[in-house]
Design a protein around this motif. Structure first.
Motif, mmCIF file in Angstrom:
data_model
loop_
_atom_site.group_PDB
_atom_site.id
_atom_site.type_symbol
_atom_site.label_atom_id
_atom_site.label_comp_id
_atom_site.label_asym_id
_atom_site.label_seq_id
_atom_site.Cartn_x
_atom_site.Cartn_y
_atom_site.Cartn_z
ATOM 1 N N GLY A 156 -45.695 6.093 -43.119
ATOM 2 C CA GLY A 156 -46.490 5.849 -42.035
ATOM 3 C C GLY A 156 -46.916 7.302 -41.260
ATOM 4 N N GLU A 157 -45.988 8.317 -41.878
ATOM 5 C CA GLU A 157 -46.296 9.668 -41.110
ATOM 6 C C GLU A 157 -46.961 10.546 -42.028
ATOM 7 O OE1 GLU A 157 -42.506 10.699 -40.143
ATOM 8 O OE2 GLU A 157 -42.663 9.529 -38.256
ATOM 9 N N VAL A 158 -47.633 11.412 -41.641
ATOM 10 C CA VAL A 158 -48.183 12.685 -42.480
ATOM 11 C C VAL A 158 -47.198 13.596 -42.490
ATOM 12 C CG1 VAL A 158 -50.014 14.554 -42.690
ATOM 13 C CG2 VAL A 158 -50.566 12.117 -41.516
ATOM 14 N N GLU A 159 -46.840 13.996 -43.770
ATOM 15 C CA GLU A 159 -45.645 14.781 -43.820
ATOM 16 C C GLU A 159 -45.916 16.089 -44.280
ATOM 17 O OE1 GLU A 159 -42.518 13.918 -43.492
ATOM 18 O OE2 GLU A 159 -42.585 11.892 -43.282
ATOM 19 N N LEU A 160 -45.320 17.329 -43.892
ATOM 20 C CA LEU A 160 -45.494 18.653 -44.172
ATOM 21 C C LEU A 160 -45.258 18.938 -45.719
ATOM 22 C CD1 LEU A 160 -46.633 21.342 -43.342
ATOM 23 C CD2 LEU A 160 -44.314 21.926 -42.585
#
Length: 297
Positions: A226-230
């Motif tokens: 659910g997160e935007v990963e670098l």
């Protein structure tokens, strides 16, 4: 590729700090001290020593202490000055009047999303990214990768060697040697490989990124967490841009959890001019005590 020198840095500091609960219920984890210095101050000092002129700290809800720490404290300063405590006054004021800017990540949507908040600050410049959970001891890692960027004009990820049985806990770089020692071409990145790791070079929380990364972050969908990963953005970036890795041979401490923070505290205490003379004999005494205890068991 950009020909600008790297003069801007970004420090994401918006995490909830759940691994330090209950301490972080009311205190930002970045302010938790290693001996007598907040963890984030180590990061800021590294950036400044590397020649960085402008720093953006990305904060979140409940992180006001970070801004307060890098601000003047008139009452404290006047008190110390009146009592002639010049040494303490110097310590209290050396973190004031720095060229630090702040913006807030409104929801904890991951590191990639946090970095995306730096877009207006960065503009068209390459920039240094320092993760607040990673502290180094030894040569200035930020300075080294800045120098490499000026030589190669390519995105650079700093890495450190970890024990092969620990690769499952880190973002691991798949690398290919170049003609320059400690510098590698990155072929791929694997986040916490559970089966076979392509190497034991783990990403160490220092990056030189180019502004094109924002174009990818702006369109990147959240991952399974659910997160935007670098990492996902860098994998996409690599499809059209080369990536380099630099192997750092100094000491690296992950202070994002209690175990890493304790390890860093012990090592820095052994260096501390006002503590080490008493602390070193104490550590030896404790070690001897536990050796004797283990022998009895």
């Amino acid at each position: 590729m950009s020909n600008y020198k790297v003069k801007k840095a970004v420090i994401p500091a918006a995490g909830l700090g759940t691994r330090f609960l209950p301490a972080t219920k009311a205190i930002a984890k970045e302010i938790l001290p290693i001996i007598d210095k907040p963890a984030i101050q180590f990061i800021v000092e590294e950036a400044l020593a590397a020649g960085i002129e402008d720093i953006l700290i990305i904060t979140g809800k409940g992180k006001q202490e970070i801004e307060d720490h890098f601000d003047a404290n008139f009452t404290l300063e006047q008190n110390l000055k009146a009592k002639g405590k010049d040494k303490l006054l110097k310590l209290a004021t050396e973190t004031s009047n720095l060229n630090i800017h702040y913006t807030r990540q409104d929801h904890p949507r991951g590191l990639g999303d946090a970095v995306r908040h730096a877009k207006a600050f960065i503009g068209n410049d390459p920039f240094l990214l320092l993760l607040g959970d990673d502290i180094i001891r030894g040569d200035n890692l930020s300075q080294r990768i800045i120098e490499l960027y000026e030589e190669y004009n390519q995105t650079i990820i700093a890495g450190v060697r970890v024990d092969p049985d620990q690769t499952k806990n880190y973002g691991i770089l798949d690398i290919q040697a170049t003609q320059k020692p400690q510098v590698y071409q990155i072929l791929d990145m694997v986040e916490k490989p559970q089966d076979h790791a392509p190497s034991n070079l783990a990403a160490a929380g220092r990056y030189i990124l180019e502004p094109q990364i924002f174009e990818i972050l702006d369109t990147l969908e959240p991952g399974t967490t659910g997160e935007v990963e670098l990492t996902d953005a860098l994998i996409e970036f690599q499809k059209s841009h080369p990536l380099l890795a630099y192997e750092y041979e100094g000491e690296w401490f992950e202070v994002g959890d209690a175990k890493g923070m304790l390890k860093a505290a012990i090592i820095f205490a052994l260096d501390h001019p006002e503590i080490k003379n008493e602390f070193i004999p104490y550590i030896k005494q404790v070690a001897k005590k536990f050796e004797t205890h283990n022998e009895k068991d």
